[in-house]
Design a protein around this motif. Sequence first.
Motif, PDB file in Angstrom:
ATOM      1  N   GLY A  97      12.515  -1.694 -34.004  1.00 17.11           N
ATOM      2  CA  GLY A  97      12.763  -1.839 -32.580  1.00 17.11           C
ATOM      3  C   GLY A  97      12.003  -0.794 -31.767  1.00 17.11           C
ATOM      4  N   ALA A  98      11.437  -1.215 -30.597  1.00 20.93           N
ATOM      5  CA  ALA A  98      10.685  -0.307 -29.714  1.00 20.93           C
ATOM      6  C   ALA A  98      11.541   0.021 -28.491  1.00 20.93           C
ATOM      7  N   TRP A  99      11.641   1.292 -28.188  1.00 21.75           N
ATOM      8  CA  TRP A  99      12.435   1.766 -27.060  1.00 21.75           C
ATOM      9  C   TRP A  99      11.503   2.113 -25.902  1.00 21.75           C
ATOM     10  N   THR A 100      11.718   1.457 -24.723  1.00 16.98           N
ATOM     11  CA  THR A 100      10.907   1.739 -23.527  1.00 16.98           C
ATOM     12  C   THR A 100      11.779   2.419 -22.490  1.00 16.98           C
ATOM     13  N   PRO A 101      11.507   3.715 -22.243  1.00 19.74           N
ATOM     14  CA  PRO A 101      12.349   4.425 -21.266  1.00 19.74           C
ATOM     15  C   PRO A 101      12.030   3.965 -19.855  1.00 19.74           C
ATOM     16  N   GLY A 102      12.939   4.111 -18.905  1.00 14.26           N
ATOM     17  CA  GLY A 102      12.720   3.762 -17.508  1.00 14.26           C
ATOM     18  C   GLY A 102      11.647   4.624 -16.867  1.00 14.26           C
ATOM     19  N   VAL A 103      10.858   4.017 -15.957  1.00 14.61           N
ATOM     20  CA  VAL A 103       9.798   4.732 -15.241  1.00 14.61           C
ATOM     21  C   VAL A 103      10.153   4.775 -13.764  1.00 14.61           C
ATOM     22  N   TRP A 104      10.168   5.977 -13.196  1.00 15.88           N
ATOM     23  CA  TRP A 104      10.474   6.195 -11.795  1.00 15.88           C
ATOM     24  C   TRP A 104       9.155   6.281 -11.023  1.00 15.88           C
ATOM     25  N   SER A 105       8.874   5.304 -10.092  1.00 17.41           N
ATOM     26  CA  SER A 105       7.561   5.263  -9.423  1.00 17.41           C
ATOM     27  C   SER A 105       7.700   4.861  -7.968  1.00 17.41           C
ATOM     28  N   THR A 106       6.597   5.100  -7.207  1.00 12.99           N
ATOM     29  CA  THR A 106       6.549   4.734  -5.791  1.00 12.99           C
ATOM     30  C   THR A 106       6.622   3.215  -5.647  1.00 12.99           C
ATOM     31  N   ALA A 107       7.346   2.774  -4.644  1.00 12.09           N
ATOM     32  CA  ALA A 107       7.440   1.338  -4.386  1.00 12.09           C
ATOM     33  C   ALA A 107       6.058   0.775  -4.054  1.00 12.09           C
ATOM     34  N   VAL A 108       5.821  -0.477  -4.410  1.00 10.83           N
ATOM     35  CA  VAL A 108       4.519  -1.107  -4.227  1.00 10.83           C
ATOM     36  C   VAL A 108       4.580  -2.116  -3.077  1.00 10.83           C
ATOM     37  N   TRP A 109       3.600  -2.002  -2.148  1.00  6.59           N
ATOM     38  CA  TRP A 109       3.485  -2.929  -1.013  1.00  6.59           C
ATOM     39  C   TRP A 109       2.437  -3.984  -1.348  1.00  6.59           C
ATOM     40  N   THR A 110       2.797  -5.255  -1.227  1.00  8.29           N
ATOM     41  CA  THR A 110       1.866  -6.355  -1.494  1.00  8.29           C
ATOM     42  C   THR A 110       1.624  -7.125  -0.194  1.00  8.29           C
ATOM     43  N   PRO A 111       0.385  -7.055   0.377  1.00  8.90           N
ATOM     44  CA  PRO A 111       0.108  -7.783   1.628  1.00  8.90           C
ATOM     45  C   PRO A 111       0.231  -9.287   1.424  1.00  8.90           C
ATOM     46  N   ASP A 112       0.604  -9.973   2.499  1.00 10.08           N
ATOM     47  CA  ASP A 112       0.627 -11.436   2.458  1.00 10.08           C
ATOM     48  C   ASP A 112      -0.794 -11.982   2.302  1.00 10.08           C
ATOM     49  N   ALA A 113      -0.895 -13.205   1.848  1.00 12.08           N
ATOM     50  CA  ALA A 113      -2.202 -13.873   1.779  1.00 12.08           C
ATOM     51  C   ALA A 113      -2.787 -13.992   3.180  1.00 12.08           C
ATOM     52  N   HIS A 114      -4.066 -13.699   3.330  1.00 11.33           N
ATOM     53  CA  HIS A 114      -4.704 -13.764   4.655  1.00 11.33           C
ATOM     54  C   HIS A 114      -4.683 -15.179   5.239  1.00 11.33           C
ATOM     55  N   SER A 115      -4.535 -16.169   4.378  1.00 11.30           N
ATOM     56  CA  SER A 115      -4.478 -17.550   4.862  1.00 11.30           C
ATOM     57  C   SER A 115      -3.215 -17.828   5.670  1.00 11.30           C
ATOM     58  N   THR A 116      -2.256 -16.881   5.666  1.00 10.78           N
ATOM     59  CA  THR A 116      -1.034 -17.056   6.466  1.00 10.78           C
ATOM     60  C   THR A 116      -1.182 -16.478   7.872  1.00 10.78           C
ATOM     61  N   TRP A 117      -2.332 -15.906   8.173  1.00  7.53           N
ATOM     62  CA  TRP A 117      -2.627 -15.334   9.505  1.00  7.53           C
ATOM     63  C   TRP A 117      -2.561 -16.429  10.561  1.00  7.53           C
ATOM     64  N   ASN A 118      -2.030 -16.100  11.745  1.00 13.50           N
ATOM     65  CA  ASN A 118      -1.902 -17.108  12.817  1.00 13.50           C
ATOM     66  C   ASN A 118      -3.112 -17.184  13.736  1.00 13.50           C
ATOM     67  N   GLY A 119      -4.136 -16.367  13.504  1.00 11.27           N
ATOM     68  CA  GLY A 119      -5.390 -16.477  14.254  1.00 11.27           C
ATOM     69  C   GLY A 119      -5.588 -15.431  15.333  1.00 11.27           C
ATOM     70  N   CYS A 120      -4.573 -14.618  15.657  1.00 12.43           N
ATOM     71  CA  CYS A 120      -4.692 -13.674  16.771  1.00 12.43           C
ATOM     72  C   CYS A 120      -5.449 -12.403  16.378  1.00 12.43           C
ATOM     73  N   VAL A 121      -6.215 -11.879  17.331  1.00 13.19           N
ATOM     74  CA  VAL A 121      -6.927 -10.614  17.147  1.00 13.19           C
ATOM     75  C   VAL A 121      -6.692  -9.721  18.356  1.00 13.19           C
ATOM     76  N   VAL A 122      -6.894  -8.419  18.139  1.00 11.58           N
ATOM     77  CA  VAL A 122      -6.848  -7.434  19.224  1.00 11.58           C
ATOM     78  C   VAL A 122      -8.245  -6.877  19.434  1.00 11.58           C
ATOM     79  N   ASP A 123      -8.364  -5.939  20.366  1.00 11.31           N
ATOM     80  CA  ASP A 123      -9.665  -5.411  20.770  1.00 11.31           C
ATOM     81  C   ASP A 123     -10.430  -4.773  19.599  1.00 11.31           C
ATOM     82  N   ARG A 124     -11.748  -4.861  19.664  1.00 11.48           N
ATOM     83  CA  ARG A 124     -12.586  -4.203  18.654  1.00 11.48           C
ATOM     84  C   ARG A 124     -12.588  -2.693  18.893  1.00 11.48           C
TER      85      ARG A 124
END
Length: 586
Positions: A372-399
């Motif tokens: 049997g293999a024992w895997t201890p718990g890993v304490w790490s920073t939460a991960v942010w996953t951006p939404d797919a760009h295809s879900t964008w509604n088309g709006c833009v702001v100034d360059r």
Amino acid sequence: MTKNSIFVRLRRLLCEFRTARAGNVVITFALATLPIIGSVGFAVDYSHANSVKAAMQAALDSTALMLAKDAATLSNTALQTEALNYFNALFTRPEAQNVQISATYTATGGSTVVVNGQANVPTTFLGIIGYNNIPVNGSSTSKWGSTRLRVSLVLDNTGSMAQDGKITALKTATASLLTQLKNAASSDGDVYVSIVPFVKDVNLGAANWNSNWIYWDDSAQSDNNSWDANNGSCSKSGYSPRSSCVAQHVCSISGYTSQSSCTSAGNCSLSSYSTQSTCTGAGTCSISSRTTQSTCTTASCSISGYNSQGSCTGAGVCSISGHSSQSSCTAAAECSNTKWTTQSKCTSKGDTWSNGVWTAGVWTPAGTWTAGAWTPGVWSTAVWTPDAHSTWNGCVVDRGNSTAPSSSNYDTTVAAADPTIPASLYAAEQYGSCPQAVKNLSYDWTGMNTLVNNMSPAGNTNQAIGLQLGWLSLVGGGPFTVPTMDTSYQYQQVIILLTDGLNTQDRWYSSQSSIDARQALTCANIKAAGYTLYTIQVNTGGDPTSSLLQSCASDSTKFFLLTSASQILTTFNAIGTNLTKLRVAK
């Protein structure tokens, strides 16, 4: 007959008269009156012919202008018929004889109608010297459409447009203006129109999500104002946007909320083992029937007493006891009823007589034991996953940069977007009050009217981004493609900016003066580039007159201050009339 030819003939007659030697005094004086009569006759007949010619030219001019209305839709035969009908209705000089009228239409470098006419005018006095008619002719050219028109409508769709019937009036007025512009075109391409509805943002079309002129995030993923940073999901539930998410930690084993409890916990590769010691002390064998490591890793023979593969497979067991070799086993036989010892007796009694069956030993090699293999718990920073760009509604702001305009002032120019320069790109934003998507330069009048009918008021006011993108729609770039200009034509390029309020919010500021300063740069750049800029302030709420819009207009005649929604229609009609005037070149 020309004036010079008449004088040449009179001079010749006088010379002949001067050298004559015969005749008497009466005849001499009679002949002397001929030049006098000829001169008087010339003056009278030539004046009359000039009067007819002037009347013909006036009729030709009017005919050319009247033909201009329908020339593009008439066949050559119909054009000739219309020309003759118009001319005959206008030319009221019956003394003109053999009147001939011809008309031609061309559409190269604009639309042109040329009407030519000629006739003969009978003489009264010049007949005595052989001239019975004086020919007269004329020509008139009506030219229009040599200037083509491109118009960008930059229209306020902000929340305040819902008040005092303004959005309804804007829709009606825009539909009327589009009709005027459509009717001004003799053929497709004479007039192009783009439409840019604006609020705080502009909608460049959600279908463009994969374009390289859109800014999503910086390469280090450190821009907390970017689209990627504000649209996505966190591996630790309940934390958004990205800045909030990555400040959190999560355990690789669910249910543990502190670092100490996480790292002291673990998972076993074998079910039912909850401690590291019991986990690593257990295991599984590749031979399912063996449940301990010692039996798993020990080879065995199906016949006891044989400890090698050779001895095992060489040995065997006979189905008839007493036979220790395969040959003697298979040669022997017995009855299923051991009472009978002969085949005949066995079979006569209905029992079965059969030979011995030899079963050789089977060698089973050692199995593989997996602990049997024992895997201890890993304490790490939460991960942010951006939404797919295809879900964008088309709006833009100034360059520009994330927190301020760039030193290159991309928000005030139509400089091309460069994927290697984030500040030159249009920053995506999932704005909740995103307006209708922009409409590229086209003569798709149905599509334009559909866009206008679907406009709905919402959001804050940023005239500057609407103006910049309205300008870009005439130049090309980003989502805008611009039809090639024909060198046979001149082009008038116009931006019409209509707004009902003062600037309240852009990408960086909520200060009107700061936003106005950016827009003032855009206005100056547009005018310096030679574009005509109309600005319209619909002020039904008692706001101050916008000095910004006054200065933005190309000149004082192109700024309009309206105090009621109903004035939008009359103002658009006035602008439309000015833009679509028929230009007569000759």
